[in-house]
Design an enzyme around this catalytic site. Structure first.
Site, short mmCIF file in Angstrom:
data_model
loop_
_atom_site.label_atom_id
_atom_site.label_comp_id
_atom_site.label_asym_id
_atom_site.label_seq_id
_atom_site.Cartn_x
_atom_site.Cartn_y
_atom_site.Cartn_z
CE LYS A 238 -9.87 -7.90 9.34
NZ LYS A 238 -8.61 -8.63 9.36
CG ASP B 28 -2.24 -5.49 -2.28
OD1 ASP B 28 -3.43 -5.38 -1.95
OD2 ASP B 28 -1.29 -5.07 -1.60
CB CYS C 14 -1.02 0.03 1.13
SG CYS C 14 -0.96 -1.31 2.28
CG HIS D 43 -3.72 -0.50 -2.33
ND1 HIS D 43 -2.60 -1.19 -2.71
CD2 HIS D 43 -4.00 -0.87 -1.06
CE1 HIS D 43 -2.20 -1.94 -1.69
NE2 HIS D 43 -3.03 -1.77 -0.69
CG HIS E 240 -5.89 -1.89 1.99
ND1 HIS E 240 -4.53 -1.74 2.06
CD2 HIS E 240 -6.40 -0.89 2.73
CE1 HIS E 240 -4.24 -0.71 2.83
NE2 HIS E 240 -5.36 -0.17 3.24
CD GLN F 282 -0.47 -8.47 0.52
OE1 GLN F 282 -0.01 -7.40 0.10
NE2 GLN F 282 -1.08 -8.56 1.68
NE ARG G 77 2.40 -8.67 5.56
CZ ARG G 77 1.10 -8.49 5.40
NH1 ARG G 77 0.24 -9.21 6.08
NH2 ARG G 77 0.65 -7.59 4.56
#
Length: 648
Positions: free
Chosen positions: A472, A386, A337, A388, A518, A384, A366
């Site tokens: 979320k 991902d 992000c 945004h 997200h 991910q 991570r």
RNA sequence: GCCGCAAUAGCUCAGUUGGUAGAGCACUGCAUUCGUAAUGCAAAGGUCGCGGGUUCGACUCCCGCUUUCGGCUCCA
């Protein structure tokens, strides 16, 4: 007399003080035998507990969830009784029923309970169960309860009692074991016929890692030995679908001690499969006007100081990478992000530009706790899917709905029918730990709840589960042995736009702050593939599977023809390999069936003469002979249909 | 990170009070050239996870570490 109302609406009269068990007897003795527990005016109730007022009741048998629950809860007490006899001085935490069985948390003092001790405990339980002792409920005052458990040195129980309201405290006694317990329980241990203790594990007292770790013993019981055997057989079957086992067998991915813990290495077949999943999503996202971006795997530490993640997670992450430059530090990116925020910031944005949708298959790092790593489902480096989305407040709900559509397309295409949806909202009693105004939170939470309602999505609402920056919606899917994993996620974020000072110019010519969403429909490629493996048992859909076709020559004389066939299929974008080992055809069929290759083409003299192939479908056997061109056309069509049906 | 189990050939696993390792499959070679779920024979393959200790001697016993597995806590 009191009036008892049954679930079908019928009403019968009974003497005051009647028990559910007696009511069952009045209907049939067979029913009475099967009754394990009841509910009275929707409150859980022992079958042997008197009813003193008009009530509507339900009777629960083994076939009911509530019946199993009482059965397993009582089994937990039985376990405790056995432990108390075998380990004098043992202290008890809590011992509830769970989805499949029960557990009890105990503190055996200086003794250690090991997996190898379980058979002896099982034996003791069976011995105690055979006494068919009743479970006796008793009301007790808080004072008496504290004294009783205090005298026994049960500090855990005393802690629980001290938090209870006087007048609501009950105990249940089974043989020599009396436990603080709300119930309900089955009338006696008589129906507990089959007992299996499954594992021992550590579990922190009250789930708090700062407190003492107790020994948790997991078990399951059944009224019939046959049911236990079936349950254990089911677990065995599930283990065969374990993605870690299949990942190796099907040559999809691996781990290397030398590379490092939790760092998956994708093998050619796995990488190809993953790539096809990515292409699939890219195609969908293109239709929804997403724009692909690419960002580096590291970012200046300052980026994460700005985002706030450094303060929150910095200590527990991979530590900063230093450069020859004094004081210069970079972090492996733990999320994408912040990078995407910078892309947003790069140009002045108008309200006409929104929504903006930046998508990236972004690999993040991570430092997950070592004990938490698990196959591909929990790793330290993962990608991910991902994106945004930067939206105006008036676009939030609509955009949220569109993301739900994408997730729905994917879940349908891959036949994830049994997912659970969870809406995670703020803890209403502890709003200060969240970032952002109450007004924004309320709007965002309302938008999610409404979106779910509009889509007819049956989502469970969990308070206090929201991220600190926004509410979320998560989609959870179970693995082969019933563990839940979060896959798709949609998160509303007011925090990062604030921290990165993101803006757009509104129609009023004023600066406004966009809202960020997200979202990751797969969640991560790693976890998604893991769950997909367990769901399909490695039999992936034809469009996705690494090898679609294997050509099996009858003997080496037909190897050249087999290669010709494979080449012709490849010309039609079909993934075909040739098994040219010097083996009998039976052997080749067996090995390739086990590799879960959807189509096996057997070729020998007859096929070669006619430019044909003998088609065999995985798991279904011989389908007869086809021209190569026909087979290729049929397969291409089969794949196209699959893709067209799911991506609309 | 914590509790508990475990680690033996590429894979799945044997290895019986401590006397320096064995099977099946896979791999390799040879024979066979085969018609719908395992062809035969042969050969090769191991620092018994790593490091230390006890012992005349350790795969075996003890300690530490690494990794795996079942949970707990965590999960931006």
């Amino acid at each position: 007399m009191i009036k008892i109302t049954f679930p079908d609406g019928s009403v019968r009269e009974y003497a005051k003080g009647i028990t559910p068990l007696q009511i069952a007897e009045s209907i049939s003795s067979r029913l009475a035998q099967d009754i394990l527990a009841a509910s009275v005016n929707d409150a859980e109730w022992d079958a042997t507990r008197p009813i003193n007022e008009d009530a509507s009741i339900k009777l629960f048998k083994w076939s009911d969830t509530e019946g199993k629950h009482a059965f397993w809860h009582s089994s937990a007490h039985l376990l405790a009784e056995a432990l108390q006899e075998m380990y004098p001085g043992i202290q008890f935490g809590i011992g509830p029923a769970i989805e499949n069985g029960f557990y009890y948390d105990v503190d055996p003092g200086t003794a250690v309970i090991k997996e190898s001790d379980l058979p002896a405990i099982e034996k003791k339980m069976a011995e105690l169960a055979a006494r068919k002792a009743e479970l006796v409920r008793q009301d007790i005052t808080k004072e008496d309860a504290l004294k009783m458990f205090g005298d026994r040195g049960e500090t855990y129980k005393c802690e629980l009692i001290s938090e209870l309201q006087d007048g609501t405290i009950t105990t249940y006694t089974l043989g020599s074991f009396t436990d603080l317990c709300r119930g309900p329980h089955i009338p006696s241990t008589a129906p507990i016929k089959a007992i299996k203790l499954l594992s021992v594990a550590g579990a922190y007292w009250r789930g708090d890692e700062k407190r003492k770790q107790l020994t948790r013993i997991y078990g399951i019981t059944f009224p019939k030995k046959k049911e236990l055997d079936e349950h254990l057989a089911l677990l065995e079957e599930a283990k065969k679908r374990d993605h870690r086992k299949l990942g190796r067998e099907l040559e999809l991915f691996m781990f290397s001690q030398t590379v490092g813990q939790g760092l998956p290495l994708w093998l050619p077949r796995g990488a190809a499969l993953r790539d096809r999943l990515e292409q699939f999503l890219r195609k969908i996202q293109k239709r929804y006007d997403y724009q692909q971006v690419i960002t580096p795997h590291i970012g200046n530490k300052q980026l994460y100081v700005t985002s706030g993640h450094y303060a929150k997670y910095g200590k527990d992450s991979f530590q900063p990478i230093r450069t020859p430059e004094e004081g210069e530090e970079y972090l492996l990116k733990p999320m994408n992000c912040p990078h995407h925020c910078e892309i947003y910031k790069a140009f002045p944005r108008s309200y006409k530009d929104l929504p903006l949708r930046f998508a990236e298959f972004g690999t993040v790092y991570r430092y997950e706790q070592s004990g938490e790593l698990h196959g591909l489902t929990r790793v330290r480096s993962f990608t991910q899917d991902d994106a945004h989305l930067f939206v105006r407040p008036d676009q939030l709900k609509d955009e949220f709905l569109k993301v739900m559509d994408i997730i729905s397309i994917i879940f349908k295409a891959l036949k994830f029918d049994n997912f659970e949806a969870q809406i995670s909202l703020r803890d209403p009693n502890n709003t200060e730990k969240y970032i952002g105004s109450d007004e924004n939170w309320e709007k965002a939470e309302a938008a999610i709840v409404e979106a779910c309602q509009e889509k007819g999505l049956n989502a469970k609402v969990e308070y206090g589960e929201a991220a600190f920056y926004g509410p979320k919606l998560d989609f959870m899917v179970k693995d082969a042995i019933g563990r839940r994993w979060q896959l798709g996620t949609i998160q509303v974020d007011y925090n990062l736009p604030e921290r990165f000072e993101l803006e757009y110019t509104g129609s009023d010519n004023q600066k406004h702050r966009p809202i960020m969403i997200h979202r990751a429909p797969f969640g991560s490629m790693e976890r998604f593939v893991a769950v997909l493996i367990e769901h399909t048992g490695g039999k992936f859909p034809l469009w996705l599977t690494p090898d679609q076709v294997v050509v099996l020559p009858i003997s080496e004389r037909f190897n050249d023809y087999a290669r010709e066939v494979a080449a012709e299929l490849a010309a039609n974008d079909i993934r075909a390999i040739v098994d040219d080992r010097n083996e009998k055809i039976g052997r080749k069929i067996r090995d390739n069936e086990l590799k879960r290759i959807p189509y096996l083409l057997i070729v020998g003299e007859k096929e070669q003469e006619n430019r044909e192939v003998s088609v065999r479908k995985q798991g279904e056997g011989d389908l007869g002979v086809k021209k190569i061109t026909t087979f290729a056309a049929d397969l291409v069509q089969e794949v196209e249909q699959m893709v067209n049906n799911s991506v609309i």
